[in-house]
Design a protein around this motif. Structure first.
Motif, PDB file in Angstrom:
ATOM      1  N   ARG A   1      52.379  55.300  34.600  1.00 16.38           N
ATOM      2  CA  ARG A   1      52.417  53.957  35.165  1.00 16.38           C
ATOM      3  C   ARG A   1      51.475  53.062  34.369  1.00 16.38           C
ATOM      4  NH1 ARG A   1      50.358  55.114  40.899  1.00 16.38           N
ATOM      5  NH2 ARG A   1      49.080  56.410  39.603  1.00 16.38           N
ATOM      6  N   PRO A   2      51.716  51.771  34.365  1.00 19.42           N
ATOM      7  CA  PRO A   2      50.789  50.855  33.692  1.00 19.42           C
ATOM      8  C   PRO A   2      49.419  50.876  34.373  1.00 19.42           C
ATOM      9  CG  PRO A   2      52.830  49.717  34.285  1.00 19.42           C
ATOM     10  CD  PRO A   2      52.872  51.079  34.911  1.00 19.42           C
ATOM     11  N   GLY A   3      48.391  50.585  33.605  1.00 23.13           N
ATOM     12  CA  GLY A   3      47.042  50.536  34.156  1.00 23.13           C
ATOM     13  C   GLY A   3      46.831  49.306  35.031  1.00 23.13           C
ATOM     14  N   LYS A   4      45.752  49.334  35.769  1.00 20.46           N
ATOM     15  CA  LYS A   4      45.423  48.204  36.651  1.00 20.46           C
ATOM     16  C   LYS A   4      44.650  47.162  35.842  1.00 20.46           C
ATOM     17  CE  LYS A   4      45.183  51.053  40.791  1.00 20.46           C
ATOM     18  NZ  LYS A   4      45.684  52.290  40.236  1.00 20.46           N
ATOM     19  N   TRP A   5      45.161  45.939  35.810  1.00 19.20           N
ATOM     20  CA  TRP A   5      44.530  44.897  35.000  1.00 19.20           C
ATOM     21  C   TRP A   5      43.158  44.546  35.538  1.00 19.20           C
ATOM     22  CZ3 TRP A   5      43.045  40.420  37.267  1.00 19.20           C
ATOM     23  CH2 TRP A   5      43.621  40.099  38.489  1.00 19.20           C
ATOM     24  N   TRP A   6      42.970  44.614  36.851  1.00 18.45           N
ATOM     25  CA  TRP A   6      41.691  44.230  37.431  1.00 18.45           C
ATOM     26  C   TRP A   6      40.607  45.252  37.081  1.00 18.45           C
ATOM     27  CZ3 TRP A   6      39.761  47.875  40.652  1.00 18.45           C
ATOM     28  CH2 TRP A   6      40.668  48.746  41.254  1.00 18.45           C
ATOM     29  N   ALA A   7      40.968  46.508  36.911  1.00 17.58           N
ATOM     30  CA  ALA A   7      39.981  47.523  36.528  1.00 17.58           C
ATOM     31  C   ALA A   7      39.537  47.289  35.087  1.00 17.58           C
ATOM     32  CB  ALA A   7      40.570  48.917  36.692  1.00 17.58           C
ATOM     33  N   ALA A   8      40.465  46.931  34.214  1.00 18.13           N
ATOM     34  CA  ALA A   8      40.119  46.625  32.824  1.00 18.13           C
ATOM     35  C   ALA A   8      39.226  45.393  32.750  1.00 18.13           C
ATOM     36  CB  ALA A   8      41.388  46.414  32.005  1.00 18.13           C
ATOM     37  N   LEU A   9      39.520  44.395  33.564  1.00 19.57           N
ATOM     38  CA  LEU A   9      38.712  43.176  33.590  1.00 19.57           C
ATOM     39  C   LEU A   9      37.304  43.465  34.107  1.00 19.57           C
ATOM     40  CD1 LEU A   9      38.943  40.160  32.995  1.00 19.57           C
ATOM     41  CD2 LEU A   9      39.601  39.827  35.364  1.00 19.57           C
ATOM     42  N   LEU A  10      37.196  44.309  35.118  1.00 17.48           N
ATOM     43  CA  LEU A  10      35.896  44.699  35.665  1.00 17.48           C
ATOM     44  C   LEU A  10      35.062  45.440  34.616  1.00 17.48           C
ATOM     45  CD1 LEU A  10      34.100  44.806  38.215  1.00 17.48           C
ATOM     46  CD2 LEU A  10      35.193  46.980  38.730  1.00 17.48           C
ATOM     47  N   CYS A  11      35.681  46.361  33.893  1.00 19.57           N
ATOM     48  CA  CYS A  11      34.974  47.101  32.837  1.00 19.57           C
ATOM     49  C   CYS A  11      34.532  46.163  31.711  1.00 19.57           C
ATOM     50  CB  CYS A  11      35.858  48.208  32.283  1.00 19.57           C
ATOM     51  SG  CYS A  11      36.121  49.563  33.426  1.00 19.57           S
ATOM     52  N   LEU A  12      35.379  45.218  31.353  1.00 20.29           N
ATOM     53  CA  LEU A  12      35.030  44.254  30.313  1.00 20.29           C
ATOM     54  C   LEU A  12      33.839  43.401  30.741  1.00 20.29           C
ATOM     55  CD1 LEU A  12      35.628  42.850  27.621  1.00 20.29           C
ATOM     56  CD2 LEU A  12      37.217  41.364  28.865  1.00 20.29           C
ATOM     57  N   ALA A  13      33.851  42.937  31.985  1.00 16.72           N
ATOM     58  CA  ALA A  13      32.743  42.123  32.488  1.00 16.72           C
ATOM     59  C   ALA A  13      31.446  42.924  32.511  1.00 16.72           C
ATOM     60  CB  ALA A  13      33.065  41.604  33.886  1.00 16.72           C
ATOM     61  N   ALA A  14      31.510  44.185  32.916  1.00 15.87           N
ATOM     62  CA  ALA A  14      30.315  45.035  32.929  1.00 15.87           C
ATOM     63  C   ALA A  14      29.801  45.251  31.509  1.00 15.87           C
ATOM     64  CB  ALA A  14      30.629  46.371  33.594  1.00 15.87           C
ATOM     65  N   ALA A  15      30.694  45.501  30.563  1.00 15.91           N
ATOM     66  CA  ALA A  15      30.286  45.716  29.176  1.00 15.91           C
ATOM     67  C   ALA A  15      29.640  44.459  28.588  1.00 15.91           C
ATOM     68  CB  ALA A  15      31.488  46.129  28.333  1.00 15.91           C
ATOM     69  N   ILE A  16      30.202  43.299  28.869  1.00 14.31           N
ATOM     70  CA  ILE A  16      29.619  42.047  28.375  1.00 14.31           C
ATOM     71  C   ILE A  16      28.254  41.823  29.006  1.00 14.31           C
ATOM     72  CG2 ILE A  16      29.856  39.529  28.432  1.00 14.31           C
ATOM     73  CD1 ILE A  16      32.886  39.963  28.098  1.00 14.31           C
ATOM     74  N   GLY A  17      28.130  42.069  30.295  1.00 11.44           N
ATOM     75  CA  GLY A  17      26.845  41.887  30.976  1.00 11.44           C
ATOM     76  C   GLY A  17      25.768  42.814  30.440  1.00 11.44           C
ATOM     77  N   ILE A  18      26.090  44.073  30.239  1.00  8.53           N
ATOM     78  CA  ILE A  18      25.109  45.031  29.709  1.00  8.53           C
ATOM     79  C   ILE A  18      24.728  44.664  28.278  1.00  8.53           C
ATOM     80  CG2 ILE A  18      24.812  47.437  28.993  1.00  8.53           C
ATOM     81  CD1 ILE A  18      26.520  48.180  31.479  1.00  8.53           C
TER      82      ILE A  18
END
Length: 46
Positions: free
Chosen positions: A16-33
């Protein structure tokens, strides 16, 4: 596989396709760190 499409054996459920909101959450965490480290992150416990 070059196209990203393939045949599956009978009885096997395709991915199944991945969840876009999970990818966005990981991206935001990576940018913040990353910004925290660049800004001179204090050591933990200090």
């Amino acid at each position: 596989m070059l196209t990203g499409r393939g045949e599956v054996e009978p009885g096997v459920e395709p991915m199944r396709p991945g969840k876009w909101w999970a990818a966005l959450l990981c991206l935001a965490a990576a940018i913040g760190i990353t910004r925290w480290i660049i800004a001179g992150a204090p050591p933990f416990g200090g």
